[in-house]
Design an enzyme around this catalytic site. Structure first.
Site, PDB file in Angstrom:
ATOM      1  N   HIS A  12       0.985  -1.185   0.489  1.00 45.88           N
ATOM      2  CA  HIS A  12      -0.048  -0.017   0.046  1.00 45.88           C
ATOM      3  C   HIS A  12       1.000   1.313   0.085  1.00 45.88           C
ATOM      4  CE1 HIS A  12      -0.114  -0.639   4.695  1.00 45.88           C
ATOM      5  NE2 HIS A  12       0.858   0.765   4.689  1.00 45.88           N
ATOM      6  N   HIS A  59      -1.422   4.841   9.430  1.00 42.88           N
ATOM      7  CA  HIS A  59      -0.610   5.668   9.812  1.00 42.88           C
ATOM      8  C   HIS A  59      -0.486   6.756  10.229  1.00 42.88           C
ATOM      9  CE1 HIS A  59      -0.743   2.779   6.529  1.00 42.88           C
ATOM     10  NE2 HIS A  59       1.457   2.504   7.117  1.00 42.88           N
ATOM     11  N   HIS A 191      10.297  -4.095   3.678  1.00 46.29           N
ATOM     12  CA  HIS A 191      11.458  -2.232   3.467  1.00 46.29           C
ATOM     13  C   HIS A 191      10.872  -1.693   5.211  1.00 46.29           C
ATOM     14  CE1 HIS A 191       6.562  -1.588   4.303  1.00 46.29           C
ATOM     15  NE2 HIS A 191       6.836  -0.262   5.062  1.00 46.29           N
ATOM     16  N   GLU A 238       4.519  -5.089   8.915  1.00 45.59           N
ATOM     17  CA  GLU A 238       3.128  -5.055   7.978  1.00 45.59           C
ATOM     18  C   GLU A 238       2.430  -6.059   7.636  1.00 45.59           C
ATOM     19  OE1 GLU A 238       2.637  -0.319   7.211  1.00 45.59           O
ATOM     20  OE2 GLU A 238       3.186  -1.967   5.109  1.00 45.59           O
TER      21      GLU A 238
HETATM   22 FE   LIG Z   1       2.416   1.545   5.519  1.00 38.99          FE
END
Ligand SMILES: [Fe+2]
Length: 286
Positions: A12, A59, A191, A238
């Site tokens: 996303h 977030h 990531h 995530e």
């Molecule tokens: Fe994210």
């Protein structure tokens, strides 16, 4: 009765929203990523789910570090997006189904998951970008957003998120309305955005995670959160959203499609599509 027909896992990254706004789907940088959704579009056009339960992490639009529920669920008939500061256009609101949300809440809390219930809930790019990727014509299904804390440690474990998904899957299966439900897990894969390991990507671990999600998802529950951070990066956690998505597929699961592309904004971008067939109960011999 309601039934879960399948699931999608997708990255996303906010810059995807900018690429969509700027119509860059066929640019050389973006094409390998966006092309990974053609198979998903085809499946959605054929299956036509009424509802998407979306597991994602907030977030800072809705929750921040000072107040961070481990698990939260929307119980509204509309979910708005607001400017998150990424320079991407504010998305239109997604429709909700408060009655289905309350059914899930009752069942899941009844099984021991203490969800934070949100009769008002904003949704950020972790929800709106997957919707835009999967339904580029804007014909979004009704959503039930489920927020999992992947930001403020301590995080829920891989096992706990998988079990949350299973509980949601069982709740959907006993909803008396005749609706087709799909589940979505957003974020990842590997990531890390900051620190000494900024830009870290782990292709081998990503592949293992995608393989095991189909074959043996429970094997992934052996990884502790510190191990996931080490193997997938600080933001690679995530993947917890993907674990919940997979958990909600309680039937016989097969992978219909997979796309993996490195990198999109320092992230290993992945898309998977799973089909969920209800298990046939065998009658005992007379
Ligand atoms: Fe994210």
């Amino acid at each position: 009765m309601a039934r879960v027909i399948g699931g999608v896992g997708t990255t996303h990254v906010p810059s995807i929203g900018k690429a969509i706004a700027d119509r860059k789907q066929n640019d050389p940088y973006w094409k390998p990523f966006f092309d990974g959704f053609h198979a998903v579009h085809k499946w959605l056009a054929s299956e036509k789910p009424d509802v998407a339960v979306v597991f994602s992490n907030d977030h800072g639009l809705n929750f921040f570090l000072d107040k961070m529920p481990t698990f939260a669920i929307g119980a509204a008939n509309e979910y708005r997006n607001e400017d998150e500061g990424w320079g991407i256009p504010v998305s239109r609101a997604a429709k909700g189904n408060a009655a289905l949300s309350w059914h899930i809440i009752n069942e899941v809390v009844g099984e021991g998951f203490d969800l934070t219930m949100c009769q008002e809930m904003l949704v950020d790019h972790a929800v709106t970008i997957p919707l835009q990727l999967m339904w580029p014509n804007g014909d979004w299904p009704v959503i039930v957003p489920v927020s999992i804390n992947t930001v403020q440690h301590p995080l829920p474990s891989m096992a706990r998120c998988y079990e949350l998904g299973r509980s949601v899957g069982r709740a959907i299966a006993c909803y008396p309305e005749n609706v087709k439900v799909m589940v979505i897990g957003t974020g990842g894969l590997s990531h890390q955005l900051d620190g000494k390991r900024a830009g870290f990507i782990n292709k081998d671990f990503d592949k293992l995670c995608m393989d095991q999600l189909v074959a043996d998802p429970e094997s992934l529950t052996r990884y502790t959160i510190p191990q996931v951070v080490e193997l997938a990066g600080a933001q690679g956690v995530e993947f917890l959203n993907w674990m919940a998505m997979r958990g909600a597929l309680t039937g016989t699961v097969s992978e219909l499609h997979r796309n993996y592309h490195i990198p999109i904004s320092n992230t290993a971008a992945a898309t998977v599509l799973f089909e969920n067939k209800p298990r046939v109960e065998r009658r005992k011999a007379a």
